[in-house]
Design an enzyme around this catalytic site. Structure first.
Site, PDB file in Angstrom:
ATOM      1  N   LYS A 120      20.593  34.636   5.515  1.00 43.86           N
ATOM      2  CA  LYS A 120      19.497  35.263   6.253  1.00 43.86           C
ATOM      3  C   LYS A 120      18.541  34.161   6.677  1.00 43.86           C
ATOM      4  O   LYS A 120      17.788  33.624   5.872  1.00 43.86           O
ATOM      5  CB  LYS A 120      18.786  36.304   5.387  1.00 43.86           C
ATOM      6  CG  LYS A 120      17.747  37.088   6.178  1.00 43.86           C
ATOM      7  CD  LYS A 120      17.217  38.258   5.373  1.00 43.86           C
ATOM      8  CE  LYS A 120      16.286  39.134   6.187  1.00 43.86           C
ATOM      9  NZ  LYS A 120      15.127  38.423   6.718  1.00 43.86           N
ATOM     10  N   GLU A 180      18.744  34.221  15.622  1.00 37.61           N
ATOM     11  CA  GLU A 180      17.531  33.694  15.030  1.00 37.61           C
ATOM     12  C   GLU A 180      17.287  32.274  15.541  1.00 37.61           C
ATOM     13  O   GLU A 180      18.185  31.437  15.509  1.00 37.61           O
ATOM     14  CB  GLU A 180      17.721  33.674  13.496  1.00 37.61           C
ATOM     15  CG  GLU A 180      16.455  33.604  12.715  1.00 37.61           C
ATOM     16  CD  GLU A 180      15.848  34.976  12.403  1.00 37.61           C
ATOM     17  OE1 GLU A 180      16.312  36.003  12.947  1.00 37.61           O
ATOM     18  OE2 GLU A 180      14.896  34.999  11.603  1.00 37.61           O
TER      19      GLU A 180
HETATM   20  S1  IVH Z   1      21.218  41.378  11.211  1.00 36.92           S
HETATM   21  C1  IVH Z   1      21.060  45.341  11.919  1.00 36.92           C
HETATM   22  N1  IVH Z   1      21.808  38.968  10.360  1.00 36.92           N
HETATM   23  O1  IVH Z   1      16.303  39.300   9.510  1.00 36.92           O
HETATM   24  C2  IVH Z   1      20.921  44.012  12.475  1.00 36.92           C
HETATM   25  N2  IVH Z   1      19.516  39.552  10.682  1.00 36.92           N
HETATM   26  O2  IVH Z   1      14.904  41.596   8.278  1.00 36.92           O
HETATM   27  C3  IVH Z   1      19.679  43.384  12.003  1.00 36.92           C
HETATM   28  N3  IVH Z   1      17.961  37.740  10.209  1.00 36.92           N
HETATM   29  O3  IVH Z   1      15.460  41.016  12.464  1.00 36.92           O
HETATM   30  C4  IVH Z   1      19.731  41.944  11.934  1.00 36.92           C
HETATM   31  N4  IVH Z   1      19.462  36.234   9.654  1.00 36.92           N
HETATM   32  O4  IVH Z   1      15.465  38.412  12.447  1.00 36.92           O
HETATM   33  C5  IVH Z   1      20.826  39.827  10.698  1.00 36.92           C
HETATM   34  N5  IVH Z   1      22.456  36.861   9.636  1.00 36.92           N
HETATM   35  C6  IVH Z   1      21.479  37.722   9.985  1.00 36.92           C
HETATM   36  C7  IVH Z   1      20.110  37.374   9.959  1.00 36.92           C
HETATM   37  C8  IVH Z   1      19.160  38.324  10.306  1.00 36.92           C
HETATM   38  C9  IVH Z   1      18.164  36.474   9.819  1.00 36.92           C
HETATM   39  C10 IVH Z   1      16.621  38.325  10.454  1.00 36.92           C
HETATM   40  C11 IVH Z   1      16.547  38.991  11.796  1.00 36.92           C
HETATM   41  C12 IVH Z   1      16.249  40.428  11.495  1.00 36.92           C
HETATM   42  C13 IVH Z   1      15.595  40.338  10.168  1.00 36.92           C
HETATM   43  C14 IVH Z   1      15.710  41.615   9.400  1.00 36.92           C
END
Ligand code: IVH
Length: 683
Positions: A120, A180
């Site tokens: 993440k 991101e």
């Molecule tokens: S998936 C359902 N994958 O975390 C799809 N998000 O707290 C939602 N983020 O808005 C996002 N790495 O800015 C996804 N590998 C990753 C991610 C990721 C960072 C961030 C992104 C999202 C937030 C959610």
């Protein structure tokens, strides 16, 4: 529910709402977070619980209904093709399992359908619009529905393709790629150093620096910042006529990569939640080694068909994905002093004394500062607010200062020119970043030298820790490693805290260490630049200490894997009479100064095969494996009929099930240690 209880819940909900709104604004609009992520999550959860218990208290504008803050107004606003979603959080393995259980009620297949785990990224979310494969727009997340148009800024990030690779027929007419934007740690430090040099305020952390760099009206400012990008999702406009062969999340990631978009190579496709738990825990341990900040792992259900089936909660969070959050690893605090430690090689190691600060569940008071040059390069000064980083078992470190513009600062740090432990003038070898105390008899060097000699990777002397070492030196019983081998039970009985049994144990521990062999003696002696690997190479090449003493720099440098600096340091060490004397005394005391062919240890576990699973209460898995191997056992990775014992810790998963199926006996950490100890007592 009494009306009184509802009343106080209403007051609390209002309080939480305004705190969260303020925090949202500070974070998303001002790029200046005022709450830690963990704190924000806690308040958010509390509000959501209150609203679940008292549905009449829900308001349409509650932060629980929204995805981010309203975008700042300077940049043009632009709507997203579909909302950018948020993620629900899990803070431990149990919460991940509860997530799966909830999903299994909707679609039982989730338990066997597989998952992906992705780091993440702690940056900022953006949506890139591609029309017939051409980048036409890029926007920040904004409030999730409407973002800010930062197209010209995003175009300056080189790894974002302006045109996707592949034939036009294989690219949807209209789609948004989500991902991101982040700033690598190295880029962050460089940027802050540059800003500090120009007298500009520095950024509090890489996320803020990335956001501040992207949300600029002038793209040439963005272009000067080393921003990076990883893609992780896409949204295809309805009515798309192209067939895409994607059935799973990992195929989706591969498709993004095939189009030329950067995809984090650390994503993993896993069979079940046990593997997910292992993987996220592994990632958390690896976190410190990455050149970018991650605040957790995102776990996603693998088949895309199940995404549709599981759906989205409250228009905000998909059920098919969850964020497994790590303990936070960054915090800012005040640097109250810079002090020095004199290491065993004489190196003067500066460390930071901090106003105590909570990071990742521990209170941090001290942090490493590496060396003088590093302090100067990052311009860290006593009195500054500094960014401190901590993760896992690693020593906390000061990343850099967080200086507000216009603040009065102290003078830059100066290395003293005399050793703080013995007063000898320090030396700073040309092309080295450390200063050294050259006095072999310096009490600080002797102390750390002994601690190192007795440590795990060196002579591994059972029962000889830092406190006992201190006592032995203060009592005048030892002043070099060889003195340890002349100690007797009687002498130890004179020291505070020693009784017959503990004294006998320490003497036995010392005697046991005599046979560790040349490589470990050499490493234990603490020659500058001679680490475990170099010691091993040298021991294998020369076979005995005598031959090493008879050799010169060129002979050392001729050993494959040994460089000029190491060869020089070793020659200088062996030329010093004080060191020669120590080595001679070690030999006389019966310490083996020759190498040997490794043969498997003999012990209570000889011939037995072990598997370790889950988190043990005190030992790391590696330590447990070493303990088993020392007792003659073998450790393997998977449970089979040939496995004799399964060592089980917290949150054990599929291996435990397999062991139950095969009727393989289980041991707790305590059982394991008891068996090893029982045998030691007998022998
Ligand atoms: S998936 C359902 N994958 O975390 C799809 N998000 O707290 C939602 N983020 O808005 C996002 N790495 O800015 C996804 N590998 C990753 C991610 C990721 C960072 C961030 C992104 C999202 C937030 C959610």
């Amino acid at each position: 529910m009494s009306s009184e209880a509802t009343l106080s819940a209403a007051a609390r909900a209002a309080e939480l709402r305004s705190a969260l709104e303020r925090a949202n604004h500070d974070y998303h609009v001002l790029d200046r977070p005022t709450l830690s992520d963990a704190e924000y999550d806690r308040l958010f959860r509390e509000l959501r619980e209150i609203e679940a218990l008292h549905p009449q208290l829900r308001t349409p504008d509650s932060p629980t209904r929204r995805v981010g803050a309203e975008p700042a107004s300077r940049l043009e606003k632009t709507p997203h093709l579909a909302p950018l979603l948020s993620l629900d959080n899990a803070f431990n393995a149990g919460e991940l399992r509860a997530w799966e259980t909830r999903n299994a009620r909707i679609a039982a297949e989730v338990r066997t359908a597989g998952y992906t785990v992705e780091p993440k990224m702690d940056g900022l979310a953006v949506a890139l619009t591609y029309e017939d494969g051409v980048l036409v727009k890029g926007a920040t997340r904004g409030n999730g529905i409407i973002g800010e148009d930062v197209t010209r800024n995003l175009r300056t990030i080189r790894e974002i393709p302006l045109r996707l690779q592949g034939t036009a027929g294989a690219i949807p007419e209209l789609m948004e790629v989500r991902g991101e934007v982040y700033l690598p740690l190295s880029g962050f430090q460089e940027l802050n150093a540059r800003r500090a040099g120009e007298g500009q305020p520095t950024f509090a952390n890489p996320r803020n620096a990335a956001a501040g760099s992207l949300r600029q009206l002038d793209p040439s400012i963005t272009a000067g910042r080393p921003l990076r990008f990883f893609a992780f999702a896409m949204e295809i406009a309805p009515g798309n006529r192209h067939r895409l062969d994607m059935r799973t999340q990992s195929e989706l990631l591969r498709q993004l990569a095939a189009w030329g978009l950067p995809v984090n190579p650390r994503f993993r496709h896993l069979a079940d939640l046990d593997e997910v738990v292992d993987t996220v825990e592994h990632l958390e341990r690896e976190r410190e080694t990455l050149d970018y900040e991650i605040d957790g792992a995102v776990v996603k259900v693998e088949p895309l068909a199940l995404h549709a089936e599981l759906g989205i909660v409250g228009g905000r969070e998909p059920r098919w994905a969850i964020a497994y959050k790590f303990a936070p690893s960054l915090a800012t605090t005040r640097l109250t002093a810079i002090e020095l430690n004199v290491g065993r090689t004489g190196s003067l190691n500066p460390y930071a004394v901090l106003e105590p600060v909570e990071i990742g569940g521990a209170t941090v008071r001290l942090a490493t500062l590496h060396n003088e040059e590093d302090i100067r390069r990052k311009d860290i000064r006593v009195g500054d607010r500094v960014l401190v980083k901590r993760a896992g078992e690693v020593i906390p470190q000061v990343v850099g200062p967080v200086v507000e513009g216009g603040e009065l600062r102290r003078e830059p740090f100066q290395m003293p020119d005399h050793c703080p432990a013995c007063g000898t003038p320090v030396e700073r070898p040309a092309d080295e970043v450390m200063s050294y105390c050259p006095n072999g008899a310096c009490p600080a060097r002797i102390y750390w030298g002994l601690v190192h000699f007795a440590s795990r990777g060196a002579m591994d002397i059972r029962g000889l820790g830092e406190r006992t070492t201190q006592q032995l030196i203060e009592a005048g019983l030892v002043s070099d490693p060889a003195d340890l081998y002349g100690l007797g039970v009687e002498q130890l009985l004179g020291l505070e805290g020693f009784q017959q049994k503990s004294a006998e144990n320490l003497i036995a521990g010392i005697a046991e260490s005599k046979d560790r062999g040349l490589a470990r003696v050499l490493f234990g002696l603490g020659v500058r630049h001679v680490g475990e690997t170099a010691a091993e190479l040298l021991a294998r090449a020369f076979g005995t200490m005598d031959r090493m003493i008879g050799a010169d720099i060129d002979d050392f440098a001729a050993v494959h894997g040994i460089g000029g600096t190491t060869a020089e340091a070793l020659a200088a060490f062996l030329a010093e009479p004080r060191n020669r004397e120590t080595i001679a005394k070690l030999g006389l005391a019966g310490v083996r100064l020759s190498a040997e062919q490794a043969s498997p240890a003999e012990g209570p576990f000889t011939g037995l095969s072990f598997v370790i699973t889950g988190t043990l209460p005190t030992l790391s898995r590696k330590d447990a494996a070493v303990a088993i191997e020392r007792a003659g056992g073998r450790v393997t990775g998977s449970v089979t009929r040939k496995t004799d014992f399964l060592v089980v810790g917290e949150d054990a998963g599929s291996k435990l099930e397999k062991a139950r199926e095969l009727n393989i006996p289980q041991l707790s950490e305590a059982d394991l240690l008891a068996r090893i100890a029982a045998d030691v007592d007998r022998s």
